[in-house]
Design a protein around this motif. Sequence first.
Motif, PDB file in Angstrom:
ATOM      1  N   ASP A  17      12.034  96.614  27.836  1.00 37.68           N
ATOM      2  CA  ASP A  17      13.896  97.278  27.909  1.00 37.68           C
ATOM      3  C   ASP A  17      13.078  98.805  27.035  1.00 37.68           C
ATOM      4  OD1 ASP A  17      13.644  96.450  25.415  1.00 37.68           O
ATOM      5  OD2 ASP A  17      15.566  95.598  24.833  1.00 37.68           O
ATOM      6  N   SER A  18      12.204  99.190  25.980  1.00 37.94           N
ATOM      7  CA  SER A  18      12.292 100.186  25.274  1.00 37.94           C
ATOM      8  C   SER A  18      10.446 100.365  25.488  1.00 37.94           C
ATOM      9  CB  SER A  18      13.276  99.804  24.719  1.00 37.94           C
ATOM     10  OG  SER A  18      12.586  98.729  23.174  1.00 37.94           O
ATOM     11  N   ASN A  20       7.883 102.350  21.816  1.00 38.29           N
ATOM     12  CA  ASN A  20       7.634 102.562  20.398  1.00 38.29           C
ATOM     13  C   ASN A  20       6.382 103.273  20.563  1.00 38.29           C
ATOM     14  OD1 ASN A  20      10.176 101.585  19.849  1.00 38.29           O
ATOM     15  ND2 ASN A  20       9.824 100.631  18.360  1.00 38.29           N
ATOM     16  N   SER A  38      11.545 106.281  19.969  1.00 39.98           N
ATOM     17  CA  SER A  38      11.457 104.849  20.704  1.00 39.98           C
ATOM     18  C   SER A  38      13.002 105.743  22.053  1.00 39.98           C
ATOM     19  CB  SER A  38      12.699 103.718  19.505  1.00 39.98           C
ATOM     20  OG  SER A  38      12.755 102.869  21.047  1.00 39.98           O
ATOM     21  N   VAL A  39      11.903 104.929  23.498  1.00 37.24           N
ATOM     22  CA  VAL A  39      13.292 105.796  24.060  1.00 37.24           C
ATOM     23  C   VAL A  39      13.112 104.313  25.212  1.00 37.24           C
ATOM     24  CG1 VAL A  39      12.046 107.622  24.300  1.00 37.24           C
ATOM     25  CG2 VAL A  39      11.068 106.275  25.520  1.00 37.24           C
ATOM     26  N   PRO A  40      14.288 104.159  25.672  1.00 35.80           N
ATOM     27  CA  PRO A  40      14.798 103.149  26.677  1.00 35.80           C
ATOM     28  C   PRO A  40      13.736 102.898  27.922  1.00 35.80           C
ATOM     29  CG  PRO A  40      16.553 104.752  27.551  1.00 35.80           C
ATOM     30  CD  PRO A  40      15.190 105.060  25.750  1.00 35.80           C
ATOM     31  N   VAL A  41      13.457 102.168  29.355  1.00 36.85           N
ATOM     32  CA  VAL A  41      12.911 102.271  30.108  1.00 36.85           C
ATOM     33  C   VAL A  41      14.156 101.802  30.716  1.00 36.85           C
ATOM     34  CG1 VAL A  41      11.297 100.641  31.083  1.00 36.85           C
ATOM     35  CG2 VAL A  41      10.700 100.992  29.223  1.00 36.85           C
ATOM     36  N   HIS A  42      13.990 102.574  32.286  1.00 34.13           N
ATOM     37  CA  HIS A  42      14.733 102.784  33.603  1.00 34.13           C
ATOM     38  C   HIS A  42      13.678 102.927  34.948  1.00 34.13           C
ATOM     39  CE1 HIS A  42      18.289 103.402  30.873  1.00 34.13           C
ATOM     40  NE2 HIS A  42      17.816 104.447  30.250  1.00 34.13           N
ATOM     41  N   PHE A  46       9.549 105.603  31.840  1.00 33.34           N
ATOM     42  CA  PHE A  46       9.963 106.094  30.622  1.00 33.34           C
ATOM     43  C   PHE A  46       9.290 106.988  30.117  1.00 33.34           C
ATOM     44  CE2 PHE A  46       5.726 103.625  29.215  1.00 33.34           C
ATOM     45  CZ  PHE A  46       5.058 104.450  28.725  1.00 33.34           C
ATOM     46  N   ARG A  64       8.711  96.872  23.977  1.00 33.00           N
ATOM     47  CA  ARG A  64       9.914  96.078  23.384  1.00 33.00           C
ATOM     48  C   ARG A  64      10.535  95.108  24.633  1.00 33.00           C
ATOM     49  NH1 ARG A  64       7.284  95.808  18.848  1.00 33.00           N
ATOM     50  NH2 ARG A  64       7.367  97.687  17.192  1.00 33.00           N
ATOM     51  N   TYR A  65      10.542  94.036  23.758  1.00 36.56           N
ATOM     52  CA  TYR A  65      11.215  92.655  24.799  1.00 36.56           C
ATOM     53  C   TYR A  65      12.320  92.576  24.398  1.00 36.56           C
ATOM     54  CZ  TYR A  65       5.880  92.766  26.760  1.00 36.56           C
ATOM     55  OH  TYR A  65       4.831  93.203  27.112  1.00 36.56           O
ATOM     56  N   PRO A  66      13.773  92.220  25.301  1.00 32.01           N
ATOM     57  CA  PRO A  66      15.246  91.629  24.776  1.00 32.01           C
ATOM     58  C   PRO A  66      13.830  89.823  24.984  1.00 32.01           C
ATOM     59  CG  PRO A  66      14.985  92.244  26.982  1.00 32.01           C
ATOM     60  CD  PRO A  66      13.659  93.185  26.909  1.00 32.01           C
TER      61      PRO A  66
END
Length: 380
Positions: A17-18, A20, A38-42, A46, A64-66
């Motif tokens: 989801d992001s 770093n 840090s930026v989000p993934v859409h 990214f 980075r994962y949820p």
Amino acid sequence: MRLTGTLDPVYNLRYVDSVNVSYYNNRLLPGGGRITVSVPVHNNRFSAWVPPLPAGDRLVLRLRYPEMPDSAGRILDVGGVSLMTGDSIVELSIGKGTYNPRLKKFALKADVVTGEQNIARLAYLGAMRLRNNITDTLRKKLYEKTIDSMAYNTAMQKASELRDSIDRDFIIRHPSSLQSLNILETIIGRYLNKQGGWNASGNKRLTEIDNLLQALDRSLRDSEKAQHLITSLDRAREMKLIPFTGIMPDGSVFDVASLEGKVFLIDFWGSWCGWCRKSHPHLKELYEKYKDEGFEIIGIGEEFGTGKEQWDRFRKAIAADGITWPQILNDPARQDVVSDYMVQSFPSKFLIDRNGKVVLRVLGDSEGLLDAKLKELFGK
């Protein structure tokens, strides 16, 4: 520098989801500081802007994962993706790599699509990875006793020659690559850290390093980093003491000029360095043996953390080891003594004679070399 990328929507990469991007440099950011973006993934994409940083320095990208379902096939992303500053735009393609049956995980595979400096660096790392696989296999065979020590040493020597060949070939083929300059810094550090002193490798090795420096494009050779390397080599050839001052634990200023006319040892160490601290009992023996002859030691600490954390760790280690000779903490904002002396390994020790010449540079377990040289200088 704009850093963009696409994640292959397979296995657990679909859950990222992001992203770093972190930058570390103890010289630029003393005290263990870092810059992190840090930026989000859409839609598996990214895009991050990295602030202006010194060209040729290292960046680390981490995913980075949820929380993920237990059934998700874990990708090995420990350590992240190693990148380098110097390109204005870097485009990455990130997917799953080979499967590791022992860990039951996939490796992370990152390809540089756009970014000349990073594409060249990736090619170098790939070649060096193959060489490292050879040394890893040899170490495993020695541990499993499927190869004797003589055969192991012979094979490791060939692996070292292969490493040197990869380094030389890359620099010659990529004279404008920042990675070439980084490789040269490593080669010079490897040469300077040879047991027995700066000139242990002989003039042949120095000539080779000079030729590789000359092979660089003019713009790269004129850079601040290259000029620092050239200055360090010149100092090594001249075997001259590099003047320095520093702050001692009691707040007073130490000036190495106060040791003029004496034989003294500069000991680069840190509270975190086991080998450094193991050498202190022997240094205490040498200090007691020769201090009445005028022998002195000056310790230079390299510590991690914030300023207060650095001083706390340094003072605690000095007290625990019972060190009585002067100590200063390296402070890049004041004078980066570690960089001036091109110290890349700890402990590193420099023995200075009464004429202010570096007569011995050693690292690691150096008791025999140091003992012999002190006996030669003091006649006992």
